[in-house]
Design a protein around this motif. Structure first.
Motif, PDB file in Angstrom:
ATOM      1  N   ILE A  94       1.435  10.290   7.737  1.00  0.00           N
ATOM      2  CA  ILE A  94       1.898   9.431   6.659  1.00  0.00           C
ATOM      3  C   ILE A  94       2.177   8.029   7.186  1.00  0.00           C
ATOM      4  O   ILE A  94       2.874   7.860   8.193  1.00  0.00           O
ATOM      5  CB  ILE A  94       3.180  10.002   6.015  1.00  0.00           C
ATOM      6  N   TYR A  95       1.632   7.033   6.481  1.00  0.00           N
ATOM      7  CA  TYR A  95       1.929   5.629   6.771  1.00  0.00           C
ATOM      8  C   TYR A  95       2.577   5.048   5.520  1.00  0.00           C
ATOM      9  O   TYR A  95       1.936   4.925   4.480  1.00  0.00           O
ATOM     10  CB  TYR A  95       0.650   4.880   7.151  1.00  0.00           C
ATOM     11  N   PHE A  96       3.846   4.700   5.635  1.00  0.00           N
ATOM     12  CA  PHE A  96       4.650   4.359   4.461  1.00  0.00           C
ATOM     13  C   PHE A  96       5.422   3.077   4.730  1.00  0.00           C
ATOM     14  O   PHE A  96       6.129   2.961   5.729  1.00  0.00           O
ATOM     15  CB  PHE A  96       5.634   5.505   4.173  1.00  0.00           C
ATOM     16  N   GLY A  97       5.247   2.105   3.831  1.00  0.00           N
ATOM     17  CA  GLY A  97       5.893   0.816   4.034  1.00  0.00           C
ATOM     18  C   GLY A  97       5.146  -0.059   5.016  1.00  0.00           C
ATOM     19  O   GLY A  97       5.713  -0.955   5.631  1.00  0.00           O
ATOM     20  N   THR A  98       3.863   0.214   5.148  1.00  0.00           N
ATOM     21  CA  THR A  98       2.981  -0.585   5.983  1.00  0.00           C
ATOM     22  C   THR A  98       1.662  -0.738   5.236  1.00  0.00           C
ATOM     23  O   THR A  98       1.529  -0.260   4.114  1.00  0.00           O
ATOM     24  CB  THR A  98       2.812   0.076   7.356  1.00  0.00           C
ATOM     25  N   ALA A 126       4.123   8.409  10.529  1.00  0.00           N
ATOM     26  CA  ALA A 126       3.476   8.052  11.782  1.00  0.00           C
ATOM     27  C   ALA A 126       3.660   6.580  12.136  1.00  0.00           C
ATOM     28  O   ALA A 126       3.564   6.216  13.315  1.00  0.00           O
ATOM     29  CB  ALA A 126       1.979   8.374  11.704  1.00  0.00           C
ATOM     30  N   ASN A 127       3.886   5.731  11.149  1.00  0.00           N
ATOM     31  CA  ASN A 127       3.993   4.304  11.452  1.00  0.00           C
ATOM     32  C   ASN A 127       5.290   3.991  12.187  1.00  0.00           C
ATOM     33  O   ASN A 127       6.345   4.569  11.902  1.00  0.00           O
ATOM     34  CB  ASN A 127       3.892   3.462  10.185  1.00  0.00           C
ATOM     35  N   ARG A 128       5.194   3.037  13.107  1.00  0.00           N
ATOM     36  CA  ARG A 128       6.369   2.545  13.818  1.00  0.00           C
ATOM     37  C   ARG A 128       6.594   1.070  13.534  1.00  0.00           C
ATOM     38  O   ARG A 128       7.294   0.380  14.268  1.00  0.00           O
ATOM     39  CB  ARG A 128       6.222   2.805  15.323  1.00  0.00           C
ATOM     40  N   ARG A 129       6.003   0.638  12.429  1.00  0.00           N
ATOM     41  CA  ARG A 129       6.270  -0.704  11.894  1.00  0.00           C
ATOM     42  C   ARG A 129       6.695  -0.562  10.441  1.00  0.00           C
ATOM     43  O   ARG A 129       6.300   0.391   9.762  1.00  0.00           O
ATOM     44  CB  ARG A 129       5.020  -1.589  11.961  1.00  0.00           C
ATOM     45  N   LEU A 130       7.478  -1.511   9.976  1.00  0.00           N
ATOM     46  CA  LEU A 130       7.840  -1.565   8.562  1.00  0.00           C
ATOM     47  C   LEU A 130       7.646  -2.997   8.093  1.00  0.00           C
ATOM     48  O   LEU A 130       8.167  -3.933   8.707  1.00  0.00           O
ATOM     49  CB  LEU A 130       9.289  -1.134   8.337  1.00  0.00           C
ATOM     50  N   GLN A 131       6.870  -3.156   7.013  1.00  0.00           N
ATOM     51  CA  GLN A 131       6.558  -4.496   6.515  1.00  0.00           C
ATOM     52  C   GLN A 131       7.350  -4.782   5.256  1.00  0.00           C
ATOM     53  O   GLN A 131       7.353  -3.978   4.318  1.00  0.00           O
ATOM     54  CB  GLN A 131       5.059  -4.618   6.228  1.00  0.00           C
ATOM     55  N   PHE A 132       8.032  -5.913   5.236  1.00  0.00           N
ATOM     56  CA  PHE A 132       8.769  -6.307   4.027  1.00  0.00           C
ATOM     57  C   PHE A 132       8.718  -7.818   3.851  1.00  0.00           C
ATOM     58  O   PHE A 132       8.408  -8.563   4.778  1.00  0.00           O
ATOM     59  CB  PHE A 132      10.216  -5.790   4.057  1.00  0.00           C
ATOM     60  N   THR A 143       9.380  -1.633  14.373  1.00  0.00           N
ATOM     61  CA  THR A 143       9.105  -3.062  14.496  1.00  0.00           C
ATOM     62  C   THR A 143       9.036  -3.685  13.111  1.00  0.00           C
ATOM     63  O   THR A 143       8.203  -3.273  12.291  1.00  0.00           O
ATOM     64  CB  THR A 143       7.766  -3.301  15.221  1.00  0.00           C
ATOM     65  N   PRO A 144       9.888  -4.659  12.805  1.00  0.00           N
ATOM     66  CA  PRO A 144       9.801  -5.316  11.496  1.00  0.00           C
ATOM     67  C   PRO A 144       8.628  -6.296  11.458  1.00  0.00           C
ATOM     68  O   PRO A 144       8.408  -7.057  12.394  1.00  0.00           O
ATOM     69  CB  PRO A 144      11.137  -6.052  11.378  1.00  0.00           C
ATOM     70  N   VAL A 145       7.875  -6.247  10.379  1.00  0.00           N
ATOM     71  CA  VAL A 145       6.793  -7.194  10.117  1.00  0.00           C
ATOM     72  C   VAL A 145       7.149  -7.865   8.793  1.00  0.00           C
ATOM     73  O   VAL A 145       7.183  -7.211   7.751  1.00  0.00           O
ATOM     74  CB  VAL A 145       5.424  -6.489  10.026  1.00  0.00           C
ATOM     75  N   VAL A 146       7.415  -9.162   8.832  1.00  0.00           N
ATOM     76  CA  VAL A 146       8.066  -9.832   7.703  1.00  0.00           C
ATOM     77  C   VAL A 146       7.179 -10.940   7.152  1.00  0.00           C
ATOM     78  O   VAL A 146       6.656 -11.771   7.902  1.00  0.00           O
ATOM     79  CB  VAL A 146       9.441 -10.398   8.127  1.00  0.00           C
ATOM     80  N   ASP A 147       7.019 -10.951   5.833  1.00  0.00           N
ATOM     81  CA  ASP A 147       6.203 -11.952   5.147  1.00  0.00           C
ATOM     82  C   ASP A 147       7.028 -13.174   4.762  1.00  0.00           C
ATOM     83  O   ASP A 147       8.170 -13.036   4.279  1.00  0.00           O
ATOM     84  CB  ASP A 147       5.599 -11.358   3.874  1.00  0.00           C
TER      85      ASP A 147
END
Length: 368
Positions: A214-218, A241-247, A282-286
């Motif tokens: 599952i890849y959720f929030g990426t 499975a994701n170790r990044r979260l994008q917001f 890891t946060p990935v921020v827009d």
């Protein structure tokens, strides 16, 4: 009647969904690289639409145009196309194709022509349509957004009330893949009204997808910063499975966030950063720069927040693009300060940010 779908990279997921919807009504959308046959359909955004207008106007067949730009500017597109689908297409497109095939006189709800627009008479019930069939796409789990950000076309296209696909149907669709990836305006709003999160709904979804990675929030979706809590991050680190979260932060200025109608504060973004880091994500921020409502101090505050993000995460930075159908349509991007240009360039060379703060069109796929 031969119905074609004009292949456009940015519309691959729309094609998957509309192919499935039309298939249930007996129409197979044949992908083509130029208009032909009896009918050719297009889905366009507000950046790539100008590249196709001449082709549509000169097409040797009946043309139907939908997508975000058609919904925002239906009468503009009706000057080029025979029919314009406004809003959601799962019910409207097969209905229109049936009318064309039967030569049924009269307007079709949700369709514009040169004679005018017939208002839509429905909202799509997501469980009534599969997310894809023969042509696979990402699984759309939610539609609509209650927040109405001033730069965003989503509420204009899908409305401000969230609708969700049931867990069992998502699991059935996900069985076709090893990885489960989702389309949604805010992944952490699944099962909720889009304002108050429902973690128990998210966990029920994760449990149903136990055979998938599952890849959720990426990619291809993200989340809102005020929805990031310790509880939901525990769910993500446990099941996903994701170790990044994008917001999306969009700005480092509370004044600007209020003017954008974002519905969150800079403090919400900072808390989400801390929670992600504590959870090992890891946060990935827009961010959006060059916003017309910014002043110099607002831009400096955004740059400061970008620096904070990139100390332990990554940022996506894009120049403001005025999109039709939004409250900020027709506005012009503000010139960036030299210090902003310099710092963003340095961060990009260091591999800490991505995006385009000079050419806003690069954030959209334009190839045909």
């Amino acid at each position: 009647m031969q119905v074609n779908w004009r292949e456009i990279t940015a519309a691959k997921n729309s094609f998957a969904a509309l192919y499935a919807a039309c298939e249930t009504e007996g129409y197979a959308l044949r992908p083509v690289k130029e208009p032909e046959g009896d009918v050719t359909c297009y889905s366009l955004n507000s950046i790539n639409a100008p590249a196709f207008m001449e082709e549509i106007a000169n097409a040797p067949c009946t043309t139907i145009v939908g997508g975000p730009h058609a919904t925002a500017c239906p009468m503009e597109m009706a000057a080029y196309a025979d029919y314009v689908v406004v809003g959601e297409g799962e019910y409207t497109l097969p209905r229109l194709l049936r009318a064309i095939e039967n030569r049924t006189p009269g307007p079709v709800p949700g369709v514009a022509t040169r004679e005018g627009l017939c208002p839509q008479d429905h909202a799509v019930f997501l469980p009534a349509y599969p997310p894809f069939s023969q042509f696979k796409g990402y699984i759309e789990i939610s539609r609509g957004c209650p927040h109405g950000c001033a730069y965003c076309q989503t509420p204009n296209l899908f409305g401000r009330r969230m609708r969700h696909r049931p867990v069992d149907e998502i699991a059935r669709a996900a069985a076709h893949f090893r990885d489960a990836r989702f389309v949604t305006p805010n992944a952490l709003a699944y099962g909720s009204d889009g304002i108050r999160p429902r973690p128990e709904k998210i966990e029920a979804l994760f449990r149903a997808l136990h055979r998938n990675e599952i890849y959720f929030g990426t990619f291809p979706s993200e989340v809102r910063p005020e929805f990031v809590t310790g509880e939901v991050l525990d769910l993500i680190t446990t099941y996903c499975a994701n170790r990044r979260l994008q917001f999306g932060a969009q700005s480092g200025s509370d004044r600007v966030l209020t003017m954008l109608r974002r519905g969150h504060t800079v403090a919400d973004v900072e808390q989400a950063l801390d929670l992600c880091r504590d959870a090992g994500l890891t946060p990935v921020v827009d961010f959006i720069v060059g916003l017309p409502c910014e002043e110099e101090e607002d831009e400096r505050a955004t740059l400061s927040l970008v620096h904070e993000v990139t100390r332990r995460g990554r940022a996506h930075v894009h120049l403001f693009t005025p999109l039709p159908g939004t409250p900020m349509a027709g506005m012009k991007a503000r010139d960036l300060l030299p210090e902003t240009q310099r710092d963003l360039g340095r961060l990009a060379l260091a591999g800490k940010i991505s995006g385009s703060w000079n050419d806003p069109e690069r954030r959209f796929y334009r190839n045909r």
